[in-house]
Design a protein around this motif. Structure first.
Motif, PDB file in Angstrom:
ATOM      1  N   VAL A   4       0.707  -1.140   0.063  1.00 26.68           N
ATOM      2  CA  VAL A   4       0.092  -0.139   0.169  1.00 26.68           C
ATOM      3  C   VAL A   4       0.793   1.272  -0.158  1.00 26.68           C
ATOM      4  O   VAL A   4       2.008   1.174   0.655  1.00 26.68           O
ATOM      5  CB  VAL A   4      -0.950   0.018   1.165  1.00 26.68           C
ATOM      6  CG1 VAL A   4      -2.025  -1.107   1.170  1.00 26.68           C
ATOM      7  CG2 VAL A   4      -0.138  -0.171   2.578  1.00 26.68           C
ATOM      8  N   PRO A   5       0.478   2.371  -0.533  1.00 32.31           N
ATOM      9  CA  PRO A   5      -0.929   2.746  -1.243  1.00 32.31           C
ATOM     10  C   PRO A   5      -1.161   1.704  -2.400  1.00 32.31           C
ATOM     11  O   PRO A   5       0.025   1.773  -3.234  1.00 32.31           O
ATOM     12  CB  PRO A   5      -0.873   3.835  -1.354  1.00 32.31           C
ATOM     13  CG  PRO A   5       0.522   4.496  -1.569  1.00 32.31           C
ATOM     14  CD  PRO A   5       1.229   3.473  -0.667  1.00 32.31           C
ATOM     15  N   SER A   6      -2.339   1.564  -2.694  1.00 30.16           N
ATOM     16  CA  SER A   6      -2.672   0.948  -4.005  1.00 30.16           C
ATOM     17  C   SER A   6      -4.154   0.897  -4.359  1.00 30.16           C
ATOM     18  O   SER A   6      -4.808   0.866  -3.570  1.00 30.16           O
ATOM     19  CB  SER A   6      -2.243  -0.573  -3.814  1.00 30.16           C
ATOM     20  OG  SER A   6      -2.557  -1.269  -5.233  1.00 30.16           O
ATOM     21  N   GLY A   7      -4.651   1.362  -5.560  1.00 29.48           N
ATOM     22  CA  GLY A   7      -5.864   1.561  -5.871  1.00 29.48           C
ATOM     23  C   GLY A   7      -5.711   1.826  -7.351  1.00 29.48           C
ATOM     24  O   GLY A   7      -4.679   1.809  -8.110  1.00 29.48           O
ATOM     25  N   PRO A   8      -6.897   2.157  -7.790  1.00 30.20           N
ATOM     26  CA  PRO A   8      -7.133   2.699  -9.326  1.00 30.20           C
ATOM     27  C   PRO A   8      -6.083   3.872  -9.459  1.00 30.20           C
ATOM     28  O   PRO A   8      -5.866   4.933  -8.634  1.00 30.20           O
ATOM     29  CB  PRO A   8      -8.312   3.261  -9.366  1.00 30.20           C
ATOM     30  CG  PRO A   8      -9.270   2.476  -8.547  1.00 30.20           C
ATOM     31  CD  PRO A   8      -8.246   2.325  -7.340  1.00 30.20           C
ATOM     32  N   GLU A  52       3.337  11.176  -4.943  1.00 27.90           N
ATOM     33  CA  GLU A  52       4.060  10.816  -4.040  1.00 27.90           C
ATOM     34  C   GLU A  52       3.528   9.406  -3.662  1.00 27.90           C
ATOM     35  O   GLU A  52       4.517   8.743  -2.998  1.00 27.90           O
ATOM     36  CB  GLU A  52       3.359  11.988  -2.777  1.00 27.90           C
ATOM     37  CG  GLU A  52       3.759  13.402  -3.085  1.00 27.90           C
ATOM     38  CD  GLU A  52       5.576  13.464  -2.957  1.00 27.90           C
ATOM     39  OE1 GLU A  52       6.374  12.554  -2.455  1.00 27.90           O
ATOM     40  OE2 GLU A  52       5.779  14.229  -4.065  1.00 27.90           O
ATOM     41  N   ASP A  53       2.434   9.065  -4.037  1.00 25.35           N
ATOM     42  CA  ASP A  53       1.729   7.550  -3.569  1.00 25.35           C
ATOM     43  C   ASP A  53       2.893   6.563  -4.289  1.00 25.35           C
ATOM     44  O   ASP A  53       3.385   5.702  -4.171  1.00 25.35           O
ATOM     45  CB  ASP A  53       0.652   7.277  -3.930  1.00 25.35           C
ATOM     46  CG  ASP A  53      -0.460   7.899  -3.022  1.00 25.35           C
ATOM     47  OD1 ASP A  53      -0.034   8.095  -2.078  1.00 25.35           O
ATOM     48  OD2 ASP A  53      -1.487   8.311  -3.831  1.00 25.35           O
ATOM     49  N   TYR A  54       3.207   7.045  -5.677  1.00 26.12           N
ATOM     50  CA  TYR A  54       4.183   6.203  -6.562  1.00 26.12           C
ATOM     51  C   TYR A  54       5.448   6.166  -6.045  1.00 26.12           C
ATOM     52  O   TYR A  54       6.122   5.240  -5.738  1.00 26.12           O
ATOM     53  CB  TYR A  54       4.103   6.669  -7.896  1.00 26.12           C
ATOM     54  CG  TYR A  54       3.197   6.169  -8.971  1.00 26.12           C
ATOM     55  CD1 TYR A  54       3.258   5.026  -9.755  1.00 26.12           C
ATOM     56  CD2 TYR A  54       1.723   6.866  -8.788  1.00 26.12           C
ATOM     57  CE1 TYR A  54       2.315   4.542 -10.543  1.00 26.12           C
ATOM     58  CE2 TYR A  54       0.846   6.282  -9.622  1.00 26.12           C
ATOM     59  CZ  TYR A  54       1.058   4.828 -10.411  1.00 26.12           C
ATOM     60  OH  TYR A  54       0.011   4.538 -11.116  1.00 26.12           O
ATOM     61  N   ASN A  97      -8.865  -0.359   4.419  1.00 23.47           N
ATOM     62  CA  ASN A  97      -8.536   0.775   5.050  1.00 23.47           C
ATOM     63  C   ASN A  97      -7.894   1.732   4.006  1.00 23.47           C
ATOM     64  O   ASN A  97      -7.980   3.026   4.155  1.00 23.47           O
ATOM     65  CB  ASN A  97      -7.824   0.829   6.246  1.00 23.47           C
ATOM     66  CG  ASN A  97      -8.539  -0.068   7.286  1.00 23.47           C
ATOM     67  OD1 ASN A  97      -9.784   0.004   7.246  1.00 23.47           O
ATOM     68  ND2 ASN A  97      -7.709  -0.777   8.309  1.00 23.47           N
ATOM     69  N   ASN A  98      -6.883   1.058   3.406  1.00 22.59           N
ATOM     70  CA  ASN A  98      -6.038   2.289   2.259  1.00 22.59           C
ATOM     71  C   ASN A  98      -6.881   2.734   1.232  1.00 22.59           C
ATOM     72  O   ASN A  98      -6.927   3.944   1.103  1.00 22.59           O
ATOM     73  CB  ASN A  98      -4.955   1.201   1.630  1.00 22.59           C
ATOM     74  CG  ASN A  98      -4.219   1.927   0.815  1.00 22.59           C
ATOM     75  OD1 ASN A  98      -3.522   3.243   0.969  1.00 22.59           O
ATOM     76  ND2 ASN A  98      -4.425   1.634  -0.614  1.00 22.59           N
ATOM     77  N   LEU A  99      -7.944   1.917   0.674  1.00 22.22           N
ATOM     78  CA  LEU A  99      -8.829   2.091  -0.400  1.00 22.22           C
ATOM     79  C   LEU A  99      -9.770   3.308   0.106  1.00 22.22           C
ATOM     80  O   LEU A  99     -10.077   4.294  -0.451  1.00 22.22           O
ATOM     81  CB  LEU A  99      -9.527   1.133  -0.721  1.00 22.22           C
ATOM     82  CG  LEU A  99      -8.651   0.083  -2.011  1.00 22.22           C
ATOM     83  CD1 LEU A  99      -9.340  -1.165  -2.190  1.00 22.22           C
ATOM     84  CD2 LEU A  99      -8.350   0.945  -3.202  1.00 22.22           C
ATOM     85  N   THR A 100     -10.208   3.059   1.363  1.00 31.06           N
ATOM     86  CA  THR A 100     -11.175   4.001   1.941  1.00 31.06           C
ATOM     87  C   THR A 100     -10.410   5.438   2.083  1.00 31.06           C
ATOM     88  O   THR A 100     -11.020   6.612   1.711  1.00 31.06           O
ATOM     89  CB  THR A 100     -11.546   3.686   3.207  1.00 31.06           C
ATOM     90  OG1 THR A 100     -12.317   2.427   3.263  1.00 31.06           O
ATOM     91  CG2 THR A 100     -12.677   4.612   4.046  1.00 31.06           C
TER      92      THR A 100
END
Length: 319
Positions: A117-121, A128-130, A221-224
């Motif tokens: 994580v973080p991971s999502g669409p 910064e997530d990348y 939780n991460n996706l939320t």
């Protein structure tokens, strides 16, 4: 003719089994450096190799991880703190290992540390997530490897990189697959570069296993959190119930695909470290062998159609 082919195949499998069953000697003189030993595959591998007599150098991110590993291992095993996303920490660890192994060099490094994580669409991500995931999953692998590569060359040893079957195919968005594709590319180039020096470079490509990376509570939780920070117009595009439908689909899929036997992966790691003739690639997990790898060889229009039909429907979809 058919019988002749069957006999040849049988002989080939026996020969391969015999070759792969051979193990290196003098385990007690061989140091193995493993990252990400707090939990999961790294923790189990450290204990497993310690029982086999190797001199394990277990890199942990937390003091708790170090303490738990020390309690479960012999005095051959050395624990140390390392943050693979911090080059200063990586260099400091490499200097300690150099002083520990001496002229024998380092037999193997297992780049196991990674995060999910973080991971999502992809649209939900920020740069910064990348950066945060690539810093651990890709740049950390490269940094750790380069920091000890002279010691590996000295021992004519091994580099074992833990990628993922999702470094071969991309069924979901975000930085995870990007990071694992990068590990695969680094692994392939390093394998060619190191071959003349007698250094073996191996890759582990697991499917779904029950670790923190596949922990549905952590992922939900991460996706939320990602959903909550989206602007309203993006939420409207996906639909108010997209998250709930995504959770349900993820839970059902993980229930079917996730394997709880982590020793299947650890066994592959141990073989990469200890076999006289290790494999170039290992793909532990029935889903990796029967679903993801076969799909990775399919034409793109087939895999795209498969993944789109097996994903939660988006409100604004034009398909």
């Amino acid at each position: 003719m058919f019988v002749y082919i069957l006999v040849l195949l049988a002989l080939w499998f026996v020969y391969r089994w015999f070759q792969e069953s051979k193990r290196v000697a003098d385990n007690g003189d061989k140091h193995v450096y493993i990252t990400g030993c707090d939990t999961g595959f790294g923790h189990l591998l450290a204990k497993h190799l310690d029982k086999l007599g190797f001199r394990v150098i277990a890199g942990c991110y937390t003091e708790k991880g170090e303490d738990e590993l020390k309690k479960a291992s012999s005095d051959r095993l050395t624990t140390l703190h390392v943050d693979v996303s911090d080059s200063a920490s990586v260099r400091q660890t490499a200097a300690f290992i150099d002083s520990l192994v001496g002229q024998k060099g380092l037999w193997a490094v297992v780049n196991n540390a990674g995060i999910g994580v973080p991971s999502g669409p992809t649209e939900w991500m920020t740069i910064e997530d990348y950066k945060s995931m690539l810093a651990v999953n890709l740049v950390g692998v490269i940094d750790v490897t380069l920091s000890v590569l002279p010691l590996i060359k000295k021992a004519r040893g091994r580099v074992v990189n833990v990628a993922s079957v999702f470094g071969r195919i991309t069924p979901f968005g975000g930085p995870y697959c990007v990071s694992k594709y990068g590990v695969e590319a680094f692994n392939d180039s390093l394998r060619l570069n190191m071959a003349p020096f007698g250094v073996k470079v191996l890759c582990i490509e697991p499917g779904f296993f029950k670790t923190n990376v596949t922990n549905t509570e952590i992922l939900e939780n991460n996706l939320t959190k990602l959903w909550d920070r989206l602007p309203q117009h993006v939420k409207d595009d996906y639909g108010a119930d997209f998250l709930e439908r995504g959770f349900k689909m993820m839970s059902e899929r993980f229930r079917v695909l996730t394997d709880g036997d982590l020793m299947k992966v650890v066994g592959c790691m141990e073989h990469a470290v200890a076999a006289v003739h290790p494999r170039t690639r290992y793909s532990p997990g029935w889903d990796a062998k029967l679903i993801w790898l076969p799909l990775s060889y399919m034409p793109t229009f087939i895999t795209d159609s498969f993944f789109l039909k097996s994903s939660p429907r988006i409100k604004a979809s034009v398909l």
